[in-house]
Motif scaffolding. Structure first.
Motif, PDB file in Angstrom:
ATOM      1  N   GLU A  56       0.818  -1.216   0.000  1.00  0.00           N
ATOM      2  CA  GLU A  56       0.000   0.000   0.000  1.00  0.00           C
ATOM      3  C   GLU A  56       0.847   1.260   0.000  1.00  0.00           C
ATOM      4  O   GLU A  56       1.892   1.312   0.640  1.00  0.00           O
ATOM      5  N   LEU A  57       0.353   2.274  -0.702  1.00  0.00           N
ATOM      6  CA  LEU A  57       0.984   3.594  -0.696  1.00  0.00           C
ATOM      7  C   LEU A  57      -0.104   4.654  -0.585  1.00  0.00           C
ATOM      8  O   LEU A  57      -1.185   4.503  -1.159  1.00  0.00           O
ATOM      9  N   ALA A  58       0.214   5.720   0.123  1.00  0.00           N
ATOM     10  CA  ALA A  58      -0.704   6.855   0.199  1.00  0.00           C
ATOM     11  C   ALA A  58      -0.653   7.619  -1.113  1.00  0.00           C
ATOM     12  O   ALA A  58       0.361   7.607  -1.824  1.00  0.00           O
ATOM     13  N   ALA A  59      -1.747   8.301  -1.420  1.00  0.00           N
ATOM     14  CA  ALA A  59      -1.829   9.068  -2.667  1.00  0.00           C
ATOM     15  C   ALA A  59      -0.667  10.054  -2.771  1.00  0.00           C
ATOM     16  O   ALA A  59      -0.067  10.205  -3.836  1.00  0.00           O
ATOM     17  N   GLY A  60      -0.335  10.716  -1.686  1.00  0.00           N
ATOM     18  CA  GLY A  60       0.779  11.668  -1.690  1.00  0.00           C
ATOM     19  C   GLY A  60       2.119  11.012  -1.979  1.00  0.00           C
ATOM     20  O   GLY A  60       2.968  11.579  -2.667  1.00  0.00           O
ATOM     21  N   GLU A  61       2.314   9.810  -1.452  1.00  0.00           N
ATOM     22  CA  GLU A  61       3.552   9.070  -1.722  1.00  0.00           C
ATOM     23  C   GLU A  61       3.650   8.720  -3.201  1.00  0.00           C
ATOM     24  O   GLU A  61       4.732   8.795  -3.794  1.00  0.00           O
ATOM     25  N   ILE A  62       2.534   8.322  -3.761  1.00  0.00           N
ATOM     26  CA  ILE A  62       2.513   7.986  -5.194  1.00  0.00           C
ATOM     27  C   ILE A  62       2.820   9.236  -6.010  1.00  0.00           C
ATOM     28  O   ILE A  62       3.673   9.214  -6.907  1.00  0.00           O
ATOM     29  N   ALA A  63       2.154  10.336  -5.694  1.00  0.00           N
ATOM     30  CA  ALA A  63       2.341  11.587  -6.442  1.00  0.00           C
ATOM     31  C   ALA A  63       3.782  12.075  -6.371  1.00  0.00           C
ATOM     32  O   ALA A  63       4.306  12.606  -7.359  1.00  0.00           O
ATOM     33  N   SER A  64       4.446  11.871  -5.225  1.00  0.00           N
ATOM     34  CA  SER A  64       5.822  12.356  -5.070  1.00  0.00           C
ATOM     35  C   SER A  64       6.816  11.635  -5.973  1.00  0.00           C
ATOM     36  O   SER A  64       7.925  12.112  -6.192  1.00  0.00           O
ATOM     37  N   ARG A  65       6.433  10.527  -6.541  1.00  0.00           N
ATOM     38  CA  ARG A  65       7.316   9.740  -7.416  1.00  0.00           C
ATOM     39  C   ARG A  65       7.273  10.193  -8.869  1.00  0.00           C
ATOM     40  O   ARG A  65       8.005   9.658  -9.693  1.00  0.00           O
ATOM     41  N   PHE A  66       6.405  11.155  -9.167  1.00  0.00           N
ATOM     42  CA  PHE A  66       6.214  11.581 -10.546  1.00  0.00           C
ATOM     43  C   PHE A  66       6.430  13.082 -10.688  1.00  0.00           C
ATOM     44  O   PHE A  66       6.224  13.836  -9.743  1.00  0.00           O
ATOM     45  N   ALA A  67       6.804  13.484 -11.888  1.00  0.00           N
ATOM     46  CA  ALA A  67       7.032  14.898 -12.180  1.00  0.00           C
ATOM     47  C   ALA A  67       5.782  15.537 -12.791  1.00  0.00           C
ATOM     48  O   ALA A  67       5.883  16.462 -13.579  1.00  0.00           O
ATOM     49  N   ALA A  83      -0.245  16.606  -8.698  1.00  0.00           N
ATOM     50  CA  ALA A  83      -1.034  15.706  -7.850  1.00  0.00           C
ATOM     51  C   ALA A  83      -2.431  15.465  -8.425  1.00  0.00           C
ATOM     52  O   ALA A  83      -2.918  14.326  -8.399  1.00  0.00           O
ATOM     53  N   PRO A  84      -3.116  16.500  -8.959  1.00  0.00           N
ATOM     54  CA  PRO A  84      -4.419  16.227  -9.568  1.00  0.00           C
ATOM     55  C   PRO A  84      -4.339  15.259 -10.753  1.00  0.00           C
ATOM     56  O   PRO A  84      -5.243  14.442 -10.951  1.00  0.00           O
ATOM     57  N   SER A  85      -3.251  15.321 -11.523  1.00  0.00           N
ATOM     58  CA  SER A  85      -3.085  14.372 -12.632  1.00  0.00           C
ATOM     59  C   SER A  85      -2.931  12.955 -12.102  1.00  0.00           C
ATOM     60  O   SER A  85      -3.531  12.014 -12.639  1.00  0.00           O
ATOM     61  N   ILE A  86      -2.149  12.800 -11.044  1.00  0.00           N
ATOM     62  CA  ILE A  86      -1.983  11.477 -10.429  1.00  0.00           C
ATOM     63  C   ILE A  86      -3.319  10.989  -9.890  1.00  0.00           C
ATOM     64  O   ILE A  86      -3.676   9.823 -10.029  1.00  0.00           O
ATOM     65  N   SER A  87      -4.074  11.890  -9.304  1.00  0.00           N
ATOM     66  CA  SER A  87      -5.394  11.541  -8.783  1.00  0.00           C
ATOM     67  C   SER A  87      -6.301  11.021  -9.896  1.00  0.00           C
ATOM     68  O   SER A  87      -7.033  10.033  -9.709  1.00  0.00           O
ATOM     69  N   ARG A  88      -6.240  11.638 -11.057  1.00  0.00           N
ATOM     70  CA  ARG A  88      -7.030  11.161 -12.198  1.00  0.00           C
ATOM     71  C   ARG A  88      -6.565   9.769 -12.638  1.00  0.00           C
ATOM     72  O   ARG A  88      -7.383   8.899 -12.938  1.00  0.00           O
ATOM     73  N   HIS A  89      -5.257   9.573 -12.679  1.00  0.00           N
ATOM     74  CA  HIS A  89      -4.732   8.251 -13.042  1.00  0.00           C
ATOM     75  C   HIS A  89      -5.201   7.192 -12.033  1.00  0.00           C
ATOM     76  O   HIS A  89      -5.601   6.095 -12.417  1.00  0.00           O
ATOM     77  N   LEU A  90      -5.152   7.529 -10.756  1.00  0.00           N
ATOM     78  CA  LEU A  90      -5.609   6.596  -9.730  1.00  0.00           C
ATOM     79  C   LEU A  90      -7.102   6.303  -9.886  1.00  0.00           C
ATOM     80  O   LEU A  90      -7.545   5.175  -9.685  1.00  0.00           O
ATOM     81  N   GLY A  91      -7.861   7.314 -10.265  1.00  0.00           N
ATOM     82  CA  GLY A  91      -9.294   7.122 -10.505  1.00  0.00           C
ATOM     83  C   GLY A  91      -9.556   6.159 -11.649  1.00  0.00           C
ATOM     84  O   GLY A  91     -10.472   5.323 -11.574  1.00  0.00           O
ATOM     85  N   VAL A  92      -8.765   6.266 -12.705  1.00  0.00           N
ATOM     86  CA  VAL A  92      -8.905   5.348 -13.847  1.00  0.00           C
ATOM     87  C   VAL A  92      -8.566   3.924 -13.410  1.00  0.00           C
ATOM     88  O   VAL A  92      -9.294   2.972 -13.724  1.00  0.00           O
TER      89      VAL A  92
END
Length: 110
Positions: A30-41, A44-53
């Motif tokens: 498991e990873l928190a949304a913020g941890e996931i977002a911190s791995r990408f350039a 955060a809203p874009s990562i949130s959309r990817h997680l939603g998909v």
């Protein structure tokens, strides 16, 4: 929704390299949304959309822990979608995978 439509959603989700990387990152747990977002350039809203998909396709699950949202890989769902596709397209590969990579009576002592 038919099984084919359901699987198509999973493959559409897998088509994006960012989403595939998120799934790879989640294989460790498991990873928190913020941890996931911190791995990408990307934002955060874009990562949130990817997680939603990914969640919509059933490839990840989410749970709340206080004010954090934790994501986990839905391994069974991913394996089922890909496995069903592979068994339809190249069933001999399923047999090879079972005989080459899985320990079993036929492979013991090899």
């Amino acid at each position: 929704m038919t099984e084919a439509q359901d699987e198509a959603g999973a493959f559409r989700a897998l088509a994006d390299p960012t989403r595939r990387q998120i799934l790879e990152d989640l294989r460790g747990g498991e990873l928190a949304a913020g941890e996931i977002a911190s791995r990408f350039a990307i934002s955060a809203p874009s990562i949130s959309r990817h997680l939603g998909v990914l969640k919509g396709a059933g490839l990840v699950t989410e749970r709340r822990d206080g004010n954090r949202i934790l994501y986990a890989l839905a391994e069974d769902r991913l394996a089922t979608c890909i496995g069903r596709f592979l068994s339809a397209v190249c069933p001999e590969q399923i047999v090879l995978r079972h005989t080459k990579w899985r320990p079993g009576p036929q492979n013991e002592g090899s």
